[in-house]
Write an enzyme that holds these catalytic residues in place. Structure first.
Site, mmCIF file in Angstrom:
data_model
loop_
_atom_site.group_PDB
_atom_site.id
_atom_site.type_symbol
_atom_site.label_atom_id
_atom_site.label_comp_id
_atom_site.label_asym_id
_atom_site.label_seq_id
_atom_site.Cartn_x
_atom_site.Cartn_y
_atom_site.Cartn_z
ATOM 1 N N SER A 30 0.824 -1.208 0.000
ATOM 2 C CA SER A 30 0.000 0.000 0.000
ATOM 3 C C SER A 30 0.857 1.258 0.000
ATOM 4 O O SER A 30 0.403 2.331 -0.385
ATOM 5 C CB SER A 30 -0.915 -0.001 1.225
ATOM 6 O OG SER A 30 -0.154 -0.008 2.426
ATOM 7 N N ASP A 57 8.408 -26.054 9.765
ATOM 8 C CA ASP A 57 9.486 -26.373 8.832
ATOM 9 C C ASP A 57 9.209 -25.725 7.476
ATOM 10 O O ASP A 57 8.089 -25.266 7.198
ATOM 11 C CB ASP A 57 9.647 -27.887 8.684
ATOM 12 C CG ASP A 57 8.347 -28.549 8.244
ATOM 13 O OD1 ASP A 57 7.996 -28.418 7.067
ATOM 14 O OD2 ASP A 57 7.680 -29.187 9.091
ATOM 15 N N GLY A 102 3.403 -7.337 -1.253
ATOM 16 C CA GLY A 102 3.934 -6.228 -2.031
ATOM 17 C C GLY A 102 2.858 -5.565 -2.868
ATOM 18 O O GLY A 102 1.689 -5.963 -2.858
ATOM 19 N N HIS A 162 10.838 -21.010 12.969
ATOM 20 C CA HIS A 162 11.470 -22.266 12.555
ATOM 21 C C HIS A 162 11.583 -23.278 13.692
ATOM 22 O O HIS A 162 12.002 -24.414 13.465
ATOM 23 C CB HIS A 162 12.852 -21.979 11.963
ATOM 24 C CG HIS A 162 13.199 -22.869 10.816
ATOM 25 N ND1 HIS A 162 12.466 -23.997 10.473
ATOM 26 C CD2 HIS A 162 14.213 -22.822 9.909
ATOM 27 C CE1 HIS A 162 13.000 -24.573 9.427
ATOM 28 N NE2 HIS A 162 14.075 -23.886 9.061
#
Length: 487
Positions: free
Chosen positions: A408, A461, A429, A457
């Site tokens: 935006s 995974d 994006g 993480h």
């Protein structure tokens, strides 16, 4: 002795006949254990006191109540009253800002402000006096209430009564209409003078909530006709492009300025410090939104006829919710000790907003139960509140998954930072029209969106994050497939 006693009783009756009942009873109680001469002397002095000065009510210390979320201190942003001002119940006293949201504190009493315990930009502590109010409350009641922690508003009211910079102005009839329809006045944008909420504002808000279409009222038409005309691009200087946005004049400073982190900036510091302790896994992809662009073009007119602006964001949020049904680990949270994971039943999907107060992340509650139109309506509400600084605590807390619409502003790719205790976040994006090859090998114009994912993480995974991204992309590239999975 008996004569003196009869004299004191006679004087008490005379005082009662001259409207001194409340004060006289208090004095009589205070002196009933004293000798009759002392009682007579006190009553006589009390009578002289009333003839020389006006009686003042008890001073109540209005304490800053617990506003939830473990907040122990707030910053006083602005005072709406000063010492000597008269206030009524529910009048706005000041605006305070916590790490979560801005809150307007309202008066619990009718009276006169006698002392402000803090100046603007001071840090106020929960449970400590905020202001002293001289009230008309009786001494017995005042003494009893002063012992109690006096909340400015109930916890639920704190959630919905935040108004930045002005009071919530509405007539009793308008307030009653809002109450009958279970509408929070803090969620309604007033169009009357000085932001006053009108009956038409309540009806329009109700129409947006229910999807009803209301005919324009004569008052609304009058307002439209009185609205000043927009400046046409032709009136701009020839050397200045019409599309060039206006920019504020930069201010040069000759000295360094040091100030403490407060409010939302302090909250961002704490959150991001905790976030960077999380091992982030990143994934980027692109999505062809050509079919979704055509679908949105068809639906936009219908949505606007119902009073709701339809952007791409409701489709992104709904597609994310459908994906979370298949990958619930992305809609989970870890405890502080990283020993237990909680899979959240509700899909409270947050949307990062750039506001004048800084970065805010309100969330749409229970997306898994909402339609695309209902999500769009809720986003409209959050955007209006966010732009005016009126987002409540409930809007800003309880998120389970976040999408950041960096596009935006104009970005293409980003590296989003997870908002703990959440475990995943996506950054969207800007949508670009770029050349792509279709299934027949023909070169076509495509609406391309770039997305960047970050996942915790420790519990997610790379394969799980990639599969979720693929499913989310499939829903958006083939929006008709979303219909099959909608509930």
């Amino acid at each position: 002795m008996a004569a003196v006693t009869r004299c004191s009783v006679s004087l008490v009756r005379r005082l009662l006949s001259h409207h001194y009942k409340r004060r006289c009873v208090r004095v009589f109680k205070a002196t009933r254990d004293q000798p009759p001469r002392a009682c007579l002397s006190n009553l006589y002095n009390e009578r002289l006191f009333h003839t020389t000065s006006a009686w003042s009510g008890p001073i109540m210390q209005f304490k800053l109540s617990d506003i939830g979320e473990g907040i122990m201190e707030v910053v006083v942003k602005e005072w709406y009253v000063k010492e000597g001002d008269k206030v009524s119940q529910f009048d706005s006293i000041c605006e305070v800002q916590s790490d979560k949201a801005s809150v307007t504190i309202t008066s619990r009493y009718d009276g006169v402000i006698r002392r402000l315990h803090y100046a603007a930009d001071d840090t106020a502590l929960v449970g400590k006096p905020l202001v002293d109010i001289e009230t008309d409350t009786g001494p017995e009641v005042a003494q009893e209430e002063d012992v109690v922690e006096t909340p400015a508003m109930s916890r639920e009211e704190h959630t919905h009564q935040e108004i930045k910079g002005h009071k919530t102005q509405a007539t009793p009839a308008v307030r009653r209409l809002a109450l009958e329809n279970n509408i929070k006045l803090s969620e309604v944008v007033g169009t009357g003078k000085d932001g006053r909420i009108l009956k038409e504002d309540i009806l329009n808000f109700l129409a947006k909530q229910t999807g009803a279409i209301l005919p324009p009222s004569p008052f609304h038409e009058t307002r439209e006709s009185q609205r000043p005309k927009e400046v046409q691009p032709a009136s701009l200087p020839a050397s200045l492009p019409a599309s060039l946005p206006a920019r504020p004049q930069p201010v040069l400073s000759s000295q360094d300025v040091t100030e403490p982190l407060k409010g939302f900036h302090r909250a961002m510091m704490k959150t991001m410090t905790a976030a960077l302790k999380i091992p982030h896994f990143g994934l980027c992809d692109e999505v062809d939104l050509s079919r979704l662009a055509a679908l949105r073009s068809d639906l936009r007119g219908i949505s606007e006829a119902r009073g709701v602006k339809l952007s791409y964001m409701p489709f992104f949020i709904k597609a994310a919710s459908l994906g979370l049904l298949h990958f619930p680990v992305l809609n989970a949270s870890l405890d502080e000790a990283s020993q237990n994971i909680t899979y959240k039943a509700a899909h409270n999907i947050g949307l990062a907003m750039d506001t004048s107060q800084g970065l805010l992340v309100p969330n749409v509650k229970n997306v898994q139960l909402l339609s695309v139109f209902e999500i769009a309506r809720e986003l409209n509400r959050l955007q209006v509140l966010g732009s005016s600084g009126q987002l409540g605590t409930s809007d800003l807390t309880g998120g389970t998954f976040t999408l950041s619409n960096i596009g935006s502003i104009g970005g293409t790719y980003a590296k989003p930072v997870i908002l703990p205790p959440e475990v995943a976040i996506g950054a969207l994006g800007k949508i670009q029209i770029l050349p792509r090859f279709d299934s027949n090998g023909e070169l076509v114009k495509a609406h391309i969106l770039n997305v960047s994912w970050s996942a915790d993480h420790r519990v997610i995974d790379g394969a799980t994050m990639c599969r979720f991204s693929n499913l989310w992309r499939q829903y958006l590239e083939n929006p008709a497939s979303m219909v099959l999975d909608l509930k």
